[in-house]
Scaffold this active site. Structure first.
Site, PDB file in Angstrom:
ATOM      1  N   CYS A 259       0.807  -1.217   0.000  1.00 21.66           N
ATOM      2  CA  CYS A 259       0.000   0.000   0.000  1.00 21.66           C
ATOM      3  C   CYS A 259       0.839   1.266   0.000  1.00 21.66           C
ATOM      4  O   CYS A 259       0.304   2.366  -0.168  1.00 21.66           O
ATOM      5  CB  CYS A 259      -0.929   0.005   1.203  1.00 21.66           C
ATOM      6  SG  CYS A 259      -1.852  -1.542   1.432  1.00 21.66           S
ATOM      7  N   HIS A 415      -3.142   7.140   6.495  1.00 16.56           N
ATOM      8  CA  HIS A 415      -3.417   5.972   5.660  1.00 16.56           C
ATOM      9  C   HIS A 415      -4.901   5.627   5.763  1.00 16.56           C
ATOM     10  O   HIS A 415      -5.547   5.365   4.753  1.00 16.56           O
ATOM     11  CB  HIS A 415      -2.539   4.808   6.121  1.00 16.56           C
ATOM     12  CG  HIS A 415      -2.550   3.628   5.213  1.00 16.56           C
ATOM     13  ND1 HIS A 415      -2.304   3.739   3.856  1.00 16.56           N
ATOM     14  CD2 HIS A 415      -2.778   2.310   5.445  1.00 16.56           C
ATOM     15  CE1 HIS A 415      -2.372   2.537   3.301  1.00 16.56           C
ATOM     16  NE2 HIS A 415      -2.670   1.662   4.245  1.00 16.56           N
ATOM     17  N   HIS A 453      -9.617   2.318  -1.067  1.00 15.36           N
ATOM     18  CA  HIS A 453      -8.185   2.005  -0.981  1.00 15.36           C
ATOM     19  C   HIS A 453      -7.683   1.583  -2.357  1.00 15.36           C
ATOM     20  O   HIS A 453      -7.994   0.493  -2.832  1.00 15.36           O
ATOM     21  CB  HIS A 453      -7.965   0.885   0.037  1.00 15.36           C
ATOM     22  CG  HIS A 453      -6.536   0.688   0.426  1.00 15.36           C
ATOM     23  ND1 HIS A 453      -5.485   1.239  -0.271  1.00 15.36           N
ATOM     24  CD2 HIS A 453      -5.979  -0.010   1.448  1.00 15.36           C
ATOM     25  CE1 HIS A 453      -4.350   0.896   0.307  1.00 15.36           C
ATOM     26  NE2 HIS A 453      -4.618   0.143   1.353  1.00 15.36           N
TER      27      HIS A 453
END
Length: 615
Positions: A259, A415, A453
């Protein structure tokens, strides 16, 4: 002297729309914008989606996180095969089929007899396993899909490219054209090996045209194509940009960090600029993971917000469209993240080149910090590394811009995945760092609430949103939560459901990736960047730059106008100026290439040349 990596262009696409000129960011805060900016962003979306700009309700309902639409796949009927062992009710089970459909290696308990030309009877003694084609329903029905109607494959000769590569071409093209200086002009003032390109996906290309099709072909009774393996590689986003968008022969070497992938690539570009190895760096990431198999994988891990999980949270028996739009709930009571697709690219130049060329300055990236977690029990669980990256980035801001700027004029792009584990672990990291540095109320944004995401591109989403915050002064609220969870650490953090006006000089972009891939970037605002450049180059140089920048900005706005009118073209140059070895002019001091204004200098600057007294 070290060079400052300056952001001179940015572009891409995600569930909020086109990134360049802050359109994607403005979709997040649309209801808080002045009418003229809101209207222009709606016009940008209407051009992407192929609908009238006046159809506001449709545009709003078909952007950002929402229920997966039929254009991606049917969540109620996903094709699959069911393993079904069969055994005869008596001694033999017989059936008729085409001869060409028989397996190459017949099971030992089959006897085959021709019944007519091309058709055979199979007599099966004992049991055999069969795969029966059927469908299944998806546990997950929400995703951050690109605006409905936008098809990157229709914008150029995509030739069965995986969707992630289509997005790469679009994102890089948008970023390059947003600069307002022609690529050929830039190449005329730097050597061709002074350009770096760092871009990748985190998961490779997993749709039918990439590794997904490669791995499933034989099991599904199909043939592997000649493109699937080659185009499925995770480094292909940068390879495509080099080969078909820029024609670059400079440094490349995409980085992968789950990520945190975009920030891994950003660090590579920043290091090249700072060291002088490159004068221009194109940095990006692209991910297209909204496929049934990828969703199935994350859902089986317990990582995604499933329908069942959302219904349990809300105490309801079914989910409506509004509930799907609230699927991702960072720092609230949540049950998993929401998968999404995107492509984000930025153009970095060294400070001297940016001033010389009159490039618009959107900010700067002094450094990116990366640390692993050390020993782990679960490979996907958080660890110690992210404390280091956030603290280092905060320390850099304090060192360059001062204590007051860090404490009172900085903010964090978290995040913020929307998982129970992340809300606790990341809030603790940010809160503890805030305490350590004397930050009493650190503003925190979590834009996955709107976008989902996007895996490799996630921190690219954070960066382009940060540039929007500095443009319009609005920090997006975490609007999908009704309240923040009781276990979130926030004594020194400022979390808000509402958009809020903010005036800041620095931002920290934070990423926590599976496997311990932690990264935090420190990013400086346009105003602070200009102050740094004036301190280094003087007022006269800044004044000269401003005069040149006006024309560059006008050219960039003309591209934006064309894009909004639906006239802008994607840069894609297939079989264009392909070089052969015998066309190069090679000497022991330089290499000249046709089509490039400047030669490659073979004099290598190395600290080791003086180690030996004689050579």
């Amino acid at each position: 002297m070290a060079r400052l990596p300056v952001i001179t262009g940015f572009g891409g696409i995600n569930a909020a729309g086109r990134s360049s000129f802050h359109h994607g960011y403005r979709r997040l805060v649309l209801d808080a914008l002045p009418q003229d900016k809101a209207d222009r962003t709606l016009q940008s979306l209407s051009a992407l989606m192929g609908v009238p700009a006046g159809d506001r309700e449709y545009i709003l309902n078909h952007t950002l996180v929402r229920k997966i639409e039929a254009g991606w796949f049917d969540t109620e009927a996903i094709p699959c095969n069911k393993s079904m062992p069969l055994a005869p009710a008596g001694d033999v089970l017989s059936f008729v089929t085409r001869a060409r459909n028989l397996p190459e290696q017949l099971p030992e308990n089959w006897t085959v007899t021709e019944v007519e030309k091309g058709r055979v009877r199979v007599d099966m003694r004992g049991a055999s396993d069969f795969l029966v084609h059927t469908t299944r329903t998806s546990e997950v029905r929400a995703a951050g899909q690109l605006p409905t109607g936008f098809d990157p494959a229709a914008l150029y000769a995509s030739r069965s490219h995986p969707r992630g590569l289509q997005l790469s071409v679009y994102g890089a093209s948008d970023a390059i054209q947003s600069v307002g200086i022609g690529w050929e002009t830039l190449l005329s003032v730097v050597r061709p090996d002074q350009v770096s390109v760092y871009a990748s996906s985190a998961m490779a290309q997993l749709d039918e045209n990439g590794n997904g099709g490669l791995l499933a072909a034989r099991l599904g009774g199909k043939r592997v194509t000649s493109k699937q393996l080659a185009l499925g590689l995770a480094d292909m986003p940068s390879d495509f940009v080099n080969a078909y968008v820029l024609g670059s022969i400079g440094s490349t070497g995409p980085s992968l960090g789950a990520c945190a992938t975009f920030l891994y690539n950003l660090r590579a570009g920043v290091q090249d600029i700072r060291s002088g190895r490159a004068r221009i760096a194109i940095v990006g990431a692209a991910e297209a993971p909204i496929t049934p198999d990828v969703i199935d994988g994350y859902a089986t891990m317990g990582a995604l917000a499933t329908d069942a999980g959302l219904m349990k949270l809300d105490g309801v028996d079914s989910l409506d469209e509004a509930a799907y739009r609230r699927a991702c709930r960072p720092f609230g009571d949540n049950c998993g993240f929401t998968l999404a697709e995107a492509s984000q690219f930025v153009v970095l130049m060294d400070d001297e080149l940016a001033l010389e060329q009159g490039a618009s300055i959107y900010g700067s990236v002094p450094d990116v910090f990366i640390n692993a977690d050390g020993y782990k029990k679960s490979i996907s669980s958080p660890g110690a590394g992210n404390y280091l990256t956030v603290a280092k980035a905060a320390s850099l801001v304090r060192e360059v811009l001062g204590e007051r700027t860090l404490r009172e004029r900085s903010f964090v792009q978290a995040h913020g995945t929307g998982t129970p584990q992340n809300r606790v672990s990341e809030s603790h990291i940010l809160n503890e760092v805030a305490k350590a540095f004397g930050i009493e109320s650190w503003p925190v944004a979590a834009i996955k609430a709107y976008l989902g995401h996007t895996v490799a591109s996630a921190s690219g989403d954070q960066l382009v949103t940060t540039l929007g915050v500095w443009s319009d002064g609005l920090l997006p609220g975490i609007a999908t939560v009704s309240e923040f969870a009781a276990d979130v650490h926030q004594s020194n953090l400022s979390l808000s459901r509402e958009h809020r006006e903010i005036d800041t000089d620095a931002a920290l972009l934070n990423s926590k990736g599976f496997g311990g891939n932690n990264a935090t970037a420190a990013v400086f605002s346009p105003g602070v960047t200009r102050a740094l450049l004036q301190a280094r180059h003087g007022k006269a140089a800044l004044s000269d730059w401003q005069g040149r920048e006006e024309q560059v900005a006008a050219t960039a706005r003309a591209y934006d106008d064309s894009a909004i009118a639906g006239r802008a073209e994607v840069i894609y140059r297939f079989d264009h100026n392909v070089l052969k070895g015998d066309e190069l002019a090679i000497s022991d001091t330089s290499i000249s290439l046709p089509g490039y204004a400047n030669a490659v200098d073979l004099k290598i600057d190395t600290p080791y040349a003086s180690w030996l007294s004689s050579k």
